[in-house]
Motif scaffolding. Sequence first.
Motif, mmCIF file in Angstrom:
data_model
loop_
_atom_site.group_PDB
_atom_site.id
_atom_site.type_symbol
_atom_site.label_atom_id
_atom_site.label_comp_id
_atom_site.label_asym_id
_atom_site.label_seq_id
_atom_site.Cartn_x
_atom_site.Cartn_y
_atom_site.Cartn_z
ATOM 1 N N GLY A 60 0.797 -1.233 0.000
ATOM 2 C CA GLY A 60 0.000 0.000 0.000
ATOM 3 C C GLY A 60 0.819 1.266 0.000
ATOM 4 N N SER A 61 0.728 2.013 1.091
ATOM 5 C CA SER A 61 1.385 3.323 1.158
ATOM 6 C C SER A 61 2.829 3.231 1.630
ATOM 7 C CB SER A 61 0.613 4.241 2.124
ATOM 8 O OG SER A 61 0.568 3.661 3.408
ATOM 9 N N ARG A 62 3.331 1.989 1.826
ATOM 10 C CA ARG A 62 4.731 1.855 2.232
ATOM 11 C C ARG A 62 5.646 2.289 1.085
ATOM 12 N NH1 ARG A 62 6.221 -2.070 6.238
ATOM 13 N NH2 ARG A 62 4.441 -2.963 7.292
ATOM 14 N N PRO A 63 6.788 2.912 1.367
ATOM 15 C CA PRO A 63 7.787 3.114 0.320
ATOM 16 C C PRO A 63 8.195 1.755 -0.230
ATOM 17 C CG PRO A 63 8.346 4.353 2.303
ATOM 18 C CD PRO A 63 7.218 3.423 2.661
ATOM 19 N N GLU A 64 8.546 1.693 -1.516
ATOM 20 C CA GLU A 64 8.804 0.390 -2.123
ATOM 21 C C GLU A 64 9.992 -0.329 -1.474
ATOM 22 O OE1 GLU A 64 11.462 -0.430 -4.211
ATOM 23 O OE2 GLU A 64 12.452 1.497 -4.398
ATOM 24 N N THR A 65 10.957 0.450 -0.944
ATOM 25 C CA THR A 65 12.085 -0.221 -0.282
ATOM 26 C C THR A 65 11.618 -0.936 0.975
ATOM 27 O OG1 THR A 65 12.552 1.890 0.766
ATOM 28 C CG2 THR A 65 13.825 1.355 -1.174
ATOM 29 N N ASP A 66 10.704 -0.297 1.760
ATOM 30 C CA ASP A 66 10.183 -0.938 2.963
ATOM 31 C C ASP A 66 9.404 -2.197 2.606
ATOM 32 O OD1 ASP A 66 9.456 2.025 4.944
ATOM 33 O OD2 ASP A 66 11.295 0.952 4.526
ATOM 34 N N GLY A 67 8.604 -2.121 1.545
ATOM 35 C CA GLY A 67 7.791 -3.273 1.159
ATOM 36 C C GLY A 67 8.630 -4.457 0.753
ATOM 37 N N VAL A 68 9.643 -4.228 -0.057
ATOM 38 C CA VAL A 68 10.504 -5.321 -0.510
ATOM 39 C C VAL A 68 11.289 -5.897 0.658
ATOM 40 C CG1 VAL A 68 12.440 -5.912 -2.009
ATOM 41 C CG2 VAL A 68 10.633 -4.389 -2.841
ATOM 42 N N THR A 69 11.806 -5.013 1.517
ATOM 43 C CA THR A 69 12.536 -5.496 2.696
ATOM 44 C C THR A 69 11.639 -6.348 3.566
ATOM 45 O OG1 THR A 69 13.926 -3.526 2.666
ATOM 46 C CG2 THR A 69 13.865 -4.780 4.717
ATOM 47 N N ALA A 70 10.400 -5.878 3.768
ATOM 48 C CA ALA A 70 9.451 -6.647 4.560
ATOM 49 C C ALA A 70 9.171 -7.997 3.923
ATOM 50 C CB ALA A 70 8.148 -5.856 4.724
ATOM 51 N N ALA A 71 9.087 -8.033 2.588
ATOM 52 C CA ALA A 71 8.840 -9.302 1.892
ATOM 53 C C ALA A 71 9.980 -10.287 2.143
ATOM 54 C CB ALA A 71 8.674 -9.059 0.392
ATOM 55 N N ARG A 72 11.210 -9.774 2.191
ATOM 56 C CA ARG A 72 12.359 -10.646 2.472
ATOM 57 C C ARG A 72 12.293 -11.196 3.898
ATOM 58 N NH1 ARG A 72 16.516 -9.901 -1.320
ATOM 59 N NH2 ARG A 72 16.255 -8.088 -2.674
ATOM 60 N N ASP A 73 11.605 -10.452 4.806
ATOM 61 C CA ASP A 73 11.514 -10.871 6.203
ATOM 62 C C ASP A 73 10.490 -11.967 6.431
ATOM 63 O OD1 ASP A 73 13.479 -9.174 7.003
ATOM 64 O OD2 ASP A 73 12.117 -7.560 7.619
ATOM 65 N N ILE A 74 9.852 -12.477 5.363
ATOM 66 C CA ILE A 74 8.875 -13.562 5.497
ATOM 67 C C ILE A 74 9.508 -14.814 4.881
ATOM 68 C CG2 ILE A 74 6.491 -14.271 5.044
ATOM 69 C CD1 ILE A 74 5.843 -11.376 4.483
ATOM 70 N N PRO A 75 10.367 -15.496 5.629
ATOM 71 C CA PRO A 75 11.152 -16.614 5.071
ATOM 72 C C PRO A 75 10.352 -17.911 5.019
ATOM 73 C CG PRO A 75 11.743 -16.310 7.347
ATOM 74 C CD PRO A 75 10.695 -15.305 7.043
ATOM 75 N N VAL A 76 9.254 -17.920 4.265
ATOM 76 C CA VAL A 76 8.457 -19.150 4.170
ATOM 77 C C VAL A 76 8.921 -20.035 3.037
ATOM 78 C CG1 VAL A 76 6.422 -18.150 5.245
ATOM 79 C CG2 VAL A 76 6.778 -17.847 2.806
ATOM 80 N N GLY A 77 9.842 -19.528 2.201
ATOM 81 C CA GLY A 77 10.420 -20.355 1.144
ATOM 82 C C GLY A 77 9.472 -20.571 -0.011
ATOM 83 N N PRO A 78 9.913 -21.318 -0.981
ATOM 84 C CA PRO A 78 9.112 -21.542 -2.180
ATOM 85 C C PRO A 78 7.831 -22.313 -1.897
ATOM 86 C CG PRO A 78 11.073 -22.941 -2.192
ATOM 87 C CD PRO A 78 11.239 -21.989 -1.053
ATOM 88 N N ALA A 79 7.762 -23.022 -0.774
ATOM 89 C CA ALA A 79 6.550 -23.792 -0.484
ATOM 90 C C ALA A 79 5.364 -22.879 -0.204
ATOM 91 C CB ALA A 79 6.790 -24.716 0.697
ATOM 92 N N VAL A 80 5.623 -21.670 0.320
ATOM 93 C CA VAL A 80 4.558 -20.703 0.558
ATOM 94 C C VAL A 80 4.956 -19.416 -0.162
ATOM 95 C CG1 VAL A 80 3.218 -19.438 2.265
ATOM 96 C CG2 VAL A 80 4.065 -21.725 2.808
ATOM 97 N N PRO A 81 4.475 -19.196 -1.376
ATOM 98 C CA PRO A 81 4.864 -18.014 -2.138
ATOM 99 C C PRO A 81 4.306 -16.729 -1.503
ATOM 100 C CG PRO A 81 3.129 -19.184 -3.267
ATOM 101 C CD PRO A 81 3.528 -20.058 -2.118
ATOM 102 N N VAL A 82 4.983 -15.607 -1.810
ATOM 103 C CA VAL A 82 4.570 -14.285 -1.359
ATOM 104 C C VAL A 82 4.193 -13.460 -2.576
ATOM 105 C CG1 VAL A 82 5.260 -12.176 -0.163
ATOM 106 C CG2 VAL A 82 6.086 -14.391 0.652
#
Length: 598
Positions: A60-82
Amino acid sequence: MEETRKTILLIEDRPGPGGSLSMDLEREGYSVIIAPGVPEALHMIRSGGSGVDIVLFDIGSRPETDGVTAARDIPVGPAVPVLLLCPPGDKRVAARTGGISSVACVEKNAGAAAISAAIVSALRGRDKGGTPPDRDRSLRESEEHFRGIFENGPLGMAVVSPELRFMDVNPAFCDMLGFMPDEMSARSLRGITHRDHAAVDAGNIRRLASGEISVYRAETRFVRKDGDTVWGNVTLSAIRDAQGGLRHYLAMVEDITRKKGAEESLRKSVEMFNKSFRSSPASLCIVRIGDARIVEINRAFEATTGYARIELIGRSLLKLGLPDESENRGQVWHRFLTEGSVQNLELRFRDKRGSLRVGLFSSVLIEIGAEPCFLVTILDITENKMVHQRLTQSLGEKEVLMRELQHRVKNNLNTITSLLGLEMERLTDERSRQVFINSQMRIRSMAAIYERLYGSADPEHIELDLYIGDLGHAIFQALDTGGGNLELVMTLAGVRVGAHQAVPLGLIVNELITNAIKYAYPSSGVRGAIRISLGVAGGTAELGVSDDGAGLPEGFDPDNADTMGIRLVKMLARQIGGTMLLSTEKGKGVSVTVKFPL
């Protein structure tokens, strides 16, 4: 065989009205679990992650750097895609996530059908490449990652049971409250919440438990172990199982005690300023620097200018006649701008009725809502100026009258001296003639004072050293019978006195010089010196007259003397608040000192 319903973990920190995205996904046949942030999502994956098929992250309103960094912080691996929901037209997110195999992007405004298609595509990619070992490893990594955030993060975090008992707390939360971890396990969220917030928090926690809201945020006070209170910015999320049942709550608490203290100090400062501003007897107004428009005024300003507040707010201070057009307004405003702080600048201004008034203008630079302004003070001195003008006129008239009075007194004294001289010509007795001569000398000493006052710039004060110098020479020339053998020596410091002191002092000098000439040197042709001194020490002046003549007779007591001269000098000294001291030694003359306050 019917396909199993897929579960989506939706990370949505700013949900839309009515939870529209989650409702659209549920209509598409998905089961949706909502997490308000990444830590809550990690906790959900750790607690029941096996039920999550895909993570949908609305940055949403997050800066794109925050969003991508946050996505990296969800280490569910390929079994659970983001799947990231990106702002429309933003290609940078897709570019930055290209190297993350389990992350894909779709525009949030693409619509429910497009988002659903992206979800299906991501799940197919998982089914082709994901394996159970990958999923297990991913969950272990998720567990480790969450535990690292929980144990080492700067925010206070706690897992709270549905009954609001603490199940697990991190070190940051223990430090914030001053409890040990085992002490926290015996307490509840309700028990550490300050009573002023308990009712509001309890109501919102019930809404959270019922599913009416997905997250509860509030600024709440907690009671520490030592009894002090601490402010926390609380985010409370409900963690649910795959069937939607409440498992527990995840609480994240940011310590904002210093922030609240600063806010309270600022509030008190603003309140004090507002009270002082409105109740000040000085006329105050706040003016924007950019356009000189008035932002606020106080009651005294209304009284001074005659305008009501509603008539002034938003109007230009300069165009209102503050200052008046007779002043150089541009130059005045330029001085305000260049100097910033101006003190007591006298300017004319006009009130609402058009009356011309005079004020002392002062300004100081302040900020109102991050906008630079001037705090302008106007002290109305119109009445003071009028009084000053009247006083100046009155003083001028008084000075003229005083000079005329002094001139007439001098003339009258000279007339009396002349009359005494006419009467003295008819006297044959030398003793009687001497009385008339002494009286003439005393009157002339007073006339000399008024002569000097009449010609002075200050009709009420006199330079005593100049007056005594002139008087001493006049008396000496009139009475010196020594054929030039007597010398007058004067050492006079500059002293300024009022006329009420000058007259007695002139008479004292006349009396002492006359007595010295007559009695200190009884034999004609005797050489000698008469000395006059005038000095100042602190607030006291000292006048001295001495001779080196024969001195006073043996056994003479000045304190009990009944001679006219001594009695007159004592009386005149007391008249000006002073004292007289006489000292003598046979054959070495007489010294008389008069001390008096200035």
